[in-house]
Scaffold this motif. Structure first.
Motif, PDB file in Angstrom:
ATOM      1  N   LEU A 195     -56.636  55.359  21.517  1.00 46.93           N
ATOM      2  CA  LEU A 195     -57.832  54.878  22.188  1.00 46.93           C
ATOM      3  C   LEU A 195     -58.969  54.871  21.168  1.00 46.93           C
ATOM      4  CD1 LEU A 195     -59.141  54.044  24.881  1.00 46.93           C
ATOM      5  CD2 LEU A 195     -59.676  56.447  25.229  1.00 46.93           C
ATOM      6  N   ILE A 196     -59.558  53.713  20.974  1.00 50.10           N
ATOM      7  CA  ILE A 196     -60.685  53.579  20.063  1.00 50.10           C
ATOM      8  C   ILE A 196     -61.939  53.451  20.929  1.00 50.10           C
ATOM      9  CG2 ILE A 196     -61.745  52.208  18.228  1.00 50.10           C
ATOM     10  CD1 ILE A 196     -59.052  53.367  17.382  1.00 50.10           C
ATOM     11  N   THR A 197     -62.908  54.324  20.679  1.00 45.77           N
ATOM     12  CA  THR A 197     -64.139  54.352  21.455  1.00 45.77           C
ATOM     13  C   THR A 197     -65.313  54.115  20.518  1.00 45.77           C
ATOM     14  OG1 THR A 197     -63.136  56.040  22.854  1.00 45.77           O
ATOM     15  CG2 THR A 197     -65.516  55.769  23.026  1.00 45.77           C
ATOM     16  N   LYS A 198     -66.239  53.276  20.943  1.00 39.77           N
ATOM     17  CA  LYS A 198     -67.442  53.038  20.139  1.00 39.77           C
ATOM     18  C   LYS A 198     -68.636  53.480  20.962  1.00 39.77           C
ATOM     19  CE  LYS A 198     -69.504  49.476  17.298  1.00 39.77           C
ATOM     20  NZ  LYS A 198     -69.375  48.078  16.872  1.00 39.77           N
ATOM     21  N   LYS A 199     -69.428  54.378  20.382  1.00 35.35           N
ATOM     22  CA  LYS A 199     -70.615  54.907  21.061  1.00 35.35           C
ATOM     23  C   LYS A 199     -71.829  54.791  20.131  1.00 35.35           C
ATOM     24  CE  LYS A 199     -68.864  56.555  24.958  1.00 35.35           C
ATOM     25  NZ  LYS A 199     -69.509  57.439  25.876  1.00 35.35           N
ATOM     26  N   TYR A 200     -73.009  54.854  20.725  1.00 34.20           N
ATOM     27  CA  TYR A 200     -74.246  54.612  20.001  1.00 34.20           C
ATOM     28  C   TYR A 200     -75.252  55.740  20.209  1.00 34.20           C
ATOM     29  CZ  TYR A 200     -72.376  49.875  19.922  1.00 34.20           C
ATOM     30  OH  TYR A 200     -71.565  48.786  19.726  1.00 34.20           O
ATOM     31  N   THR A 201     -76.127  55.923  19.204  1.00 35.51           N
ATOM     32  CA  THR A 201     -77.209  56.902  19.318  1.00 35.51           C
ATOM     33  C   THR A 201     -78.536  56.170  19.523  1.00 35.51           C
ATOM     34  OG1 THR A 201     -77.847  56.937  16.971  1.00 35.51           O
ATOM     35  CG2 THR A 201     -76.009  58.385  17.641  1.00 35.51           C
ATOM     36  N   GLU A 202     -79.544  56.906  19.964  1.00 33.97           N
ATOM     37  CA  GLU A 202     -80.888  56.332  20.116  1.00 33.97           C
ATOM     38  C   GLU A 202     -81.484  55.965  18.765  1.00 33.97           C
ATOM     39  OE1 GLU A 202     -83.369  58.881  22.455  1.00 33.97           O
ATOM     40  OE2 GLU A 202     -82.128  58.617  24.252  1.00 33.97           O
ATOM     41  N   ASP A 203     -80.977  56.581  17.685  1.00 39.39           N
ATOM     42  CA  ASP A 203     -81.485  56.319  16.332  1.00 39.39           C
ATOM     43  C   ASP A 203     -80.758  55.170  15.641  1.00 39.39           C
ATOM     44  OD1 ASP A 203     -83.426  58.440  16.336  1.00 39.39           O
ATOM     45  OD2 ASP A 203     -81.763  59.840  16.107  1.00 39.39           O
ATOM     46  N   HIS A 204     -79.954  54.415  16.398  1.00 38.34           N
ATOM     47  CA  HIS A 204     -79.284  53.205  15.924  1.00 38.34           C
ATOM     48  C   HIS A 204     -78.125  53.468  14.968  1.00 38.34           C
ATOM     49  CE1 HIS A 204     -82.422  51.115  18.057  1.00 38.34           C
ATOM     50  NE2 HIS A 204     -83.313  51.825  17.402  1.00 38.34           N
ATOM     51  N   GLU A 205     -77.460  54.607  15.156  1.00 36.51           N
ATOM     52  CA  GLU A 205     -76.178  54.830  14.499  1.00 36.51           C
ATOM     53  C   GLU A 205     -75.096  54.560  15.539  1.00 36.51           C
ATOM     54  OE1 GLU A 205     -79.063  57.601  12.496  1.00 36.51           O
ATOM     55  OE2 GLU A 205     -78.253  57.749  14.515  1.00 36.51           O
ATOM     56  N   ALA A 206     -73.926  54.222  15.042  1.00 39.83           N
ATOM     57  CA  ALA A 206     -72.774  54.049  15.936  1.00 39.83           C
ATOM     58  C   ALA A 206     -71.633  54.863  15.362  1.00 39.83           C
ATOM     59  CB  ALA A 206     -72.378  52.578  16.030  1.00 39.83           C
ATOM     60  N   VAL A 207     -70.715  55.273  16.231  1.00 43.65           N
ATOM     61  CA  VAL A 207     -69.513  55.963  15.789  1.00 43.65           C
ATOM     62  C   VAL A 207     -68.323  55.303  16.481  1.00 43.65           C
ATOM     63  CG1 VAL A 207     -69.722  57.802  17.520  1.00 43.65           C
ATOM     64  CG2 VAL A 207     -68.346  58.186  15.473  1.00 43.65           C
ATOM     65  N   ILE A 208     -67.343  54.950  15.682  1.00 47.96           N
ATOM     66  CA  ILE A 208     -66.116  54.353  16.192  1.00 47.96           C
ATOM     67  C   ILE A 208     -65.061  55.443  16.087  1.00 47.96           C
ATOM     68  CG2 ILE A 208     -64.442  52.484  15.914  1.00 47.96           C
ATOM     69  CD1 ILE A 208     -66.897  51.127  14.249  1.00 47.96           C
ATOM     70  N   TYR A 209     -64.633  55.952  17.241  1.00 45.06           N
ATOM     71  CA  TYR A 209     -63.776  57.135  17.297  1.00 45.06           C
ATOM     72  C   TYR A 209     -62.341  56.764  17.660  1.00 45.06           C
ATOM     73  CZ  TYR A 209     -61.956  61.651  18.811  1.00 45.06           C
ATOM     74  OH  TYR A 209     -61.186  62.772  18.957  1.00 45.06           O
ATOM     75  N   ASP A 210     -61.407  57.285  16.873  1.00 37.91           N
ATOM     76  CA  ASP A 210     -59.973  57.101  17.109  1.00 37.91           C
ATOM     77  C   ASP A 210     -59.428  58.419  17.648  1.00 37.91           C
ATOM     78  OD1 ASP A 210     -57.147  57.155  16.743  1.00 37.91           O
ATOM     79  OD2 ASP A 210     -57.277  55.668  15.155  1.00 37.91           O
ATOM     80  N   ASP A 211     -58.995  58.430  18.905  1.00 34.76           N
ATOM     81  CA  ASP A 211     -58.580  59.694  19.529  1.00 34.76           C
ATOM     82  C   ASP A 211     -57.266  60.234  18.970  1.00 34.76           C
ATOM     83  OD1 ASP A 211     -56.728  57.999  20.824  1.00 34.76           O
ATOM     84  OD2 ASP A 211     -56.850  59.133  22.695  1.00 34.76           O
ATOM     85  N   GLN A 212     -56.494  59.390  18.281  1.00 37.38           N
ATOM     86  CA  GLN A 212     -55.238  59.872  17.714  1.00 37.38           C
ATOM     87  C   GLN A 212     -55.470  60.636  16.409  1.00 37.38           C
ATOM     88  OE1 GLN A 212     -52.249  56.891  16.649  1.00 37.38           O
ATOM     89  NE2 GLN A 212     -50.743  58.169  17.665  1.00 37.38           N
ATOM     90  N   THR A 213     -56.343  60.097  15.541  1.00 35.11           N
ATOM     91  CA  THR A 213     -56.605  60.743  14.250  1.00 35.11           C
ATOM     92  C   THR A 213     -57.776  61.717  14.337  1.00 35.11           C
ATOM     93  OG1 THR A 213     -58.122  58.985  13.563  1.00 35.11           O
ATOM     94  CG2 THR A 213     -55.780  58.713  12.970  1.00 35.11           C
ATOM     95  N   LYS A 214     -58.565  61.630  15.390  1.00 37.73           N
ATOM     96  CA  LYS A 214     -59.783  62.440  15.582  1.00 37.73           C
ATOM     97  C   LYS A 214     -60.839  62.115  14.524  1.00 37.73           C
ATOM     98  CE  LYS A 214     -57.891  65.017  18.883  1.00 37.73           C
ATOM     99  NZ  LYS A 214     -57.269  64.128  19.811  1.00 37.73           N
ATOM    100  N   ILE A 215     -60.787  60.885  13.991  1.00 38.43           N
ATOM    101  CA  ILE A 215     -61.745  60.439  12.973  1.00 38.43           C
ATOM    102  C   ILE A 215     -62.775  59.532  13.625  1.00 38.43           C
ATOM    103  CG2 ILE A 215     -62.049  59.038  10.868  1.00 38.43           C
ATOM    104  CD1 ILE A 215     -60.698  61.649  10.235  1.00 38.43           C
ATOM    105  N   GLY A 216     -64.042  59.798  13.329  1.00 39.23           N
ATOM    106  CA  GLY A 216     -65.141  58.951  13.772  1.00 39.23           C
ATOM    107  C   GLY A 216     -65.751  58.262  12.563  1.00 39.23           C
ATOM    108  N   THR A 217     -65.778  56.942  12.582  1.00 37.11           N
ATOM    109  CA  THR A 217     -66.382  56.176  11.493  1.00 37.11           C
ATOM    110  C   THR A 217     -67.830  55.906  11.866  1.00 37.11           C
ATOM    111  OG1 THR A 217     -64.250  55.145  10.998  1.00 37.11           O
ATOM    112  CG2 THR A 217     -66.217  54.060  10.122  1.00 37.11           C
ATOM    113  N   VAL A 218     -68.751  56.378  11.029  1.00 39.95           N
ATOM    114  CA  VAL A 218     -70.185  56.274  11.295  1.00 39.95           C
ATOM    115  C   VAL A 218     -70.741  55.021  10.624  1.00 39.95           C
ATOM    116  CG1 VAL A 218     -72.431  57.406  11.049  1.00 39.95           C
ATOM    117  CG2 VAL A 218     -70.368  58.777  11.464  1.00 39.95           C
ATOM    118  N   THR A 219     -71.523  54.259  11.389  1.00 43.53           N
ATOM    119  CA  THR A 219     -72.170  53.053  10.874  1.00 43.53           C
ATOM    120  C   THR A 219     -73.613  53.039  11.366  1.00 43.53           C
ATOM    121  OG1 THR A 219     -71.772  51.607  12.795  1.00 43.53           O
ATOM    122  CG2 THR A 219     -69.975  51.826  11.206  1.00 43.53           C
TER     123      THR A 219
END
Length: 168
Positions: free
Chosen positions: A42-66
């Motif tokens: 499951l890949i989840t993309k979430k956002y912060t109020e400061d305009h960062e995003a994190v794309i999270y892979d629940d299998q690897t537990k890695i969040g890619t920050v953009t």
């Protein structure tokens, strides 16, 4: 020519086999392949109020920050990117870097807690990737997320869009 085809069919029907009936085709199975029907990522993309995003892979537990496309367009042409060190333990909300553009400088904050596993070294030589492809080629860092429930505190894409509209 048709006479030869009919002769072949007659011969096949007399011998009890049908030349017209083909054997069922079965797809070859790759050597060593074992299907795992419940292996789902499951890949989840979430956002912060400061305009960062994190794309999270629940299998690897890695969040890619953009940074978001909204952020890069607000900044203008990016000329320098400061990134965290690999191996750094971070807490959600910690400053993990900065972006400088021709218009302004902006801090980057960790959207989640964890350990910095990898940074995008390409940004050292090509900071403009943040403008061209902020959420793909211009990713900032990859974090091994220590508390995945923190993602629930971040905004969905719809919530983020409303947040950006209220910024104007």
């Amino acid at each position: 020519m048709p006479a030869m085809m009919f002769a072949a069919i007659r011969h096949a029907s007399r011998s009890g086999t049908s030349a017209l009936r083909a054997a069922p085709r079965v797809a070859p199975v790759a050597r060593g392949f074992r299907p795992t029907p419940f292996n789902r990522t499951l890949i989840t993309k979430k956002y912060t109020e400061d305009h960062e995003a994190v794309i999270y892979d629940d299998q690897t537990k890695i969040g890619t920050v953009t940074i978001t496309d909204y952020a890069q367009s607000s900044l203008g042409d990016v000329v320098y990117v400061e990134l965290p060190q690999t191996g750094t333990e971070i807490e959600k909300g910690d400053q993990i870097g900065a972006v400088e553009s021709v218009k302004a400088a902006s801090d980057i904050f960790a959207p989640v807690s964890g350990t910095v596993e990898q940074i995008n070294e390409t940004l050292n030589d090509q900071p403009g990737l943040l403008n061209k492809s902020p959420e793909e080629k211009g990713w900032l860092c990859k974090i091994k997320v220590s508390n995945p429930s923190e993602l629930d505190e971040l905004m969905t894409e719809e919530e983020y869009k409303k947040h950006c509209e209220s910024d104007h």
